[in-house]
Each structure stands twice: as C-alpha cells, then as structure tokens.
Scaffold this motif. Structure first.
Motif, mmCIF file in Angstrom:
data_model
loop_
_atom_site.group_PDB
_atom_site.id
_atom_site.type_symbol
_atom_site.label_atom_id
_atom_site.label_comp_id
_atom_site.label_asym_id
_atom_site.label_seq_id
_atom_site.Cartn_x
_atom_site.Cartn_y
_atom_site.Cartn_z
ATOM 1 N N ILE A 158 56.967 43.018 30.103
ATOM 2 C CA ILE A 158 56.209 44.278 29.687
ATOM 3 C C ILE A 158 57.289 45.367 30.087
ATOM 4 O O ILE A 158 58.042 45.090 31.202
ATOM 5 C CB ILE A 158 54.807 44.671 30.105
ATOM 6 N N THR A 211 47.806 47.496 36.706
ATOM 7 C CA THR A 211 48.303 47.304 35.208
ATOM 8 C C THR A 211 48.782 45.731 35.143
ATOM 9 O O THR A 211 48.821 45.020 34.031
ATOM 10 C CB THR A 211 49.182 48.231 34.998
ATOM 11 N N ILE A 212 49.697 45.337 36.185
ATOM 12 C CA ILE A 212 50.031 43.973 36.313
ATOM 13 C C ILE A 212 49.436 43.113 36.547
ATOM 14 O O ILE A 212 49.498 42.063 35.935
ATOM 15 C CB ILE A 212 51.392 44.188 37.773
ATOM 16 N N LYS A 247 55.266 46.369 23.656
ATOM 17 C CA LYS A 247 55.500 45.716 25.250
ATOM 18 C C LYS A 247 55.217 46.865 26.084
ATOM 19 O O LYS A 247 55.201 46.762 27.470
ATOM 20 C CB LYS A 247 56.900 45.326 25.325
ATOM 21 N N GLN A 294 46.319 42.990 35.481
ATOM 22 C CA GLN A 294 45.516 42.834 34.056
ATOM 23 C C GLN A 294 46.356 42.001 33.127
ATOM 24 O O GLN A 294 45.991 41.237 32.285
ATOM 25 C CB GLN A 294 45.319 44.167 33.592
ATOM 26 N N GLU A 295 47.913 42.166 33.132
ATOM 27 C CA GLU A 295 48.622 41.545 32.257
ATOM 28 C C GLU A 295 48.901 40.099 32.773
ATOM 29 O O GLU A 295 48.929 38.888 31.725
ATOM 30 C CB GLU A 295 50.100 42.220 32.322
ATOM 31 N N PHE A 296 49.032 39.871 33.989
ATOM 32 C CA PHE A 296 49.593 38.580 34.423
ATOM 33 C C PHE A 296 48.720 37.761 35.354
ATOM 34 O O PHE A 296 48.833 36.639 35.529
ATOM 35 C CB PHE A 296 50.823 38.610 35.005
ATOM 36 N N LYS A 319 48.625 52.640 29.214
ATOM 37 C CA LYS A 319 47.695 51.982 29.830
ATOM 38 C C LYS A 319 47.732 52.352 31.367
ATOM 39 O O LYS A 319 46.693 52.469 32.007
ATOM 40 C CB LYS A 319 48.013 50.660 29.559
ATOM 41 N N HIS A 346 56.996 37.637 26.734
ATOM 42 C CA HIS A 346 55.892 38.004 27.659
ATOM 43 C C HIS A 346 56.100 39.256 28.254
ATOM 44 O O HIS A 346 55.169 39.655 28.973
ATOM 45 C CB HIS A 346 55.438 36.746 28.460
ATOM 46 N N ASP A 356 60.002 39.751 34.231
ATOM 47 C CA ASP A 356 58.597 39.774 33.485
ATOM 48 C C ASP A 356 58.195 41.375 33.297
ATOM 49 O O ASP A 356 57.496 41.544 32.568
ATOM 50 C CB ASP A 356 57.419 39.203 34.509
ATOM 51 N N ILE A 357 58.612 42.267 34.283
ATOM 52 C CA ILE A 357 58.456 43.568 34.088
ATOM 53 C C ILE A 357 59.610 44.540 34.094
ATOM 54 O O ILE A 357 60.450 44.251 35.173
ATOM 55 C CB ILE A 357 57.562 43.866 35.307
ATOM 56 N N ARG A 387 53.369 49.641 28.424
ATOM 57 C CA ARG A 387 52.055 49.627 29.109
ATOM 58 C C ARG A 387 51.954 51.267 29.678
ATOM 59 O O ARG A 387 51.255 51.343 30.589
ATOM 60 C CB ARG A 387 51.780 48.452 30.105
#
Ligand code: CP
Length: 292
Positions: free
Chosen positions: A242, A135-136, A264, A138-140, A269, A240, A200-201, A266
């Motif tokens: 999540i 998941t991370i 935001k 795919q995002e970053f 997902k 940005h 970031d997360i 996920r």
C-alpha cells in the motif's frame, strides 16, 4: 495527567489501547462529553489535524474554543506559556500545534490540564503516527515483521521522526530513502528503486519547502524522477503493498498525480482514521487521565 506530547511516553500496550478505542468509535461507539470544553491552539497552518480534532470534539459532544494568535494578547508580547496557562483556567484539555520543536517542554507538568501535541516543528506528530498505525493494522492485522519504506524530506519531518521510533518499537523494519540534503546523519539510507519491490508499505513525505534554510539543489522534475512515486515505480510494488502519505500532498512531486487515489493508496483513509484516533486520544485524556 492525560497529556500526549510524544509517543515515546506511551508503552506499546497504551498505544494499542488507543487504536482499539479508535476502532470502537469507528464502529459506532457513542459518548457524551458535553460537560467538557477543549481549546485548539494552532500556531501553524493545518487542515487535517485542526479540523479532524474539531470534528472529533464535535462527535464527542465537547464544546470547543478556537484561537487566533492575531486576535490574542500574544500580539502584546504574552508568552506561549502564559497563553496556555490562561486557557487552562477555562478548558479541560488543550490541543497545540507550534513551529517550535519540543514547545511543550515547560508546559507539561506545569499546566493543570492535558496538553495534546498537534505537531511540533520538525519534532513529533504523535496523533499522525497513531492514525498511520491504525491504517496499517487495518490493512495487515499486525505490525511485527512488516517492511515500510519512508521516502522524502526525512530531516524536516515530524511524522517520520515519530514513526521511525514507534514502528521499530512495534517490530517493523523501517527503511529510509531521501536526497542527501534531506537525510539525517544518524540513519542509514537505501536506494528507492532497490527497495520498492521488497516492502509492504511505501510512505511518501511532503517536501517541506517552508522549512528549508537552503534551496534544495535539484529541480522539481528531477526530485520526482529520483525520489517520487512514479507510475514506473508503482508497477514494481508487491500486489499487497500500500501507499501512504501524511498529506498535504504535492501532487506530481512526491507522487504522480494519477496515483494519489489509486487502488493501493490509503491516503484519504489515513485522513478519515485521523478523526477516530483523535476521538480516542481526547476521550482517554478527558475521561480517564490515562495518558501520561
Ligand atoms: N498531516 C497533517 O498534519 O496535515 P495538516 O498539516 O493539514 O494538519
């Protein structure tokens, strides 16, 4: 052999390879493993891990044996070891979730088919961490240099234990925040409000009431106010950034109900990625013996 019980046993290259295989399945890769039989031995309740493994097995074409402890000879006193050894006479791989930390220690090396850890007590949850990493990525598109804040019931969280180790190994900055009663002695803890705008997360963890020996000494309202992702804290997150949570979610406790499915988030997902990660882990174990 093909077992996966702890991500520490895999190199970074092996971890990246699993993420890549999961992406291939997500993109439509099809295989036929209809000659393979897999057993799912769940000794703890589970929705995501159990049924995403079942979905993965079905999508790979595998045949599946499900297990119910209350209908097995464990009720006559048969041990976990003998139960798993018995299943290994019938199937090609065994998925196990158990409430005992390191339940796999005397299984790996003795059981003649791959063992995949679906979560051991407060110990490890390797396939959850792999789906979090997918998941991370795919995002970053990277791990190195990313900042993650993991908040909540750290001491009881097998997800946190696996993620802290593997994320640091991948070059991420991992920050932890928790009530004093849910902290681990060897880790440093930070203030949620000071870090929220830096990361970031934000990963929230479920408060695992069923594992608490002593009652958590704060009310649910107080926990949400001090350690929950409130709307006020959400507004301080970077554009940005999540939100992640392994789920099941205690809505209104770890995270405000309105944020569970926000832009935001996920969280769902992560669940979908779990199916593709479990396809990749099973495929690799069943066809290549690539996992240790
Ligand atoms: N995240 C997770 O392991 O969920 P389940 O307990 O529902 O499998």
């Amino acid at each position: 052999m093909g077992s996966l019980v702890n991500l520490k046993d895999l190199s970074v290259e092996e971890i990246i390879e699993i993420l890549d295989i999961a992406e291939e399945f997500m993109a439509g890769k099809r295989v036929d493993l209809s000659d393979k039989l897999v057993a799912n031995l769940f000794f703890e309740p589970s929705t995501r891990t159990r049924y995403s493994f079942e979905a993965a097995e079905s999508r790979l074409g595998c045949q599946v044996l499900s297990f119910a402890k209350e209908a097995s000879s464990m009720l006559k006193g048969e041990s976990l070891y003998d139960t798993v050894m018995t299943f290994s006479q019938y199937v090609d791989a065994i998925i196990i979730r158990h409430d005992q930390d390191n339940f796999y220690e005397d299984l790996v090396g003795n059981i003649p088919v791959p063992i995949i850890n679906g979560g051991d007590g407060c110990g490890n949850h390797p396939t959850q961490s792999l789906l979090d990493l997918l998941t991370i990525r795919q995002e970053f598109g990277k791990f190195e240099g990313l900042k993650i804040l993991i908040v909540g019931d750290i001491v009881h969280s097998r997800v946190a234990h696996t993620n802290i180790e593997v994320m640091r190994r991948l070059g991420m900055d991992v920050f932890l925040s928790a009530p004093p009663a849910l902290q681990e002695n060897q880790e440093e803890f930070v203030d949620f409000d000071e870090m929220i705008s830096e990361v970031d997360i934000v990963m929230l963890l479920r408060v695992q009431f069923e594992r608490h020996r002593e009652k958590l000494n704060i009310s649910q309202e107080e926990y949400h106010k001090l350690y929950g992702l409130t709307v006020e804290r959400y507004e301080k997150m970077q554009d940005h950034a999540i939100i992640m949570h392994p789920a099941p979610v205690n809505r209104g406790l770890e995270i405000d109900d309105s944020l569970v499915e926000c832009e935001k988030s996920r969280i769902f997902k992560q669940m979908k990625n779990g199916m593709f990660i479990r396809m990749a882990v099973l495929y690799r174990a069943l066809t290549r013996g690539g996992l240790k």
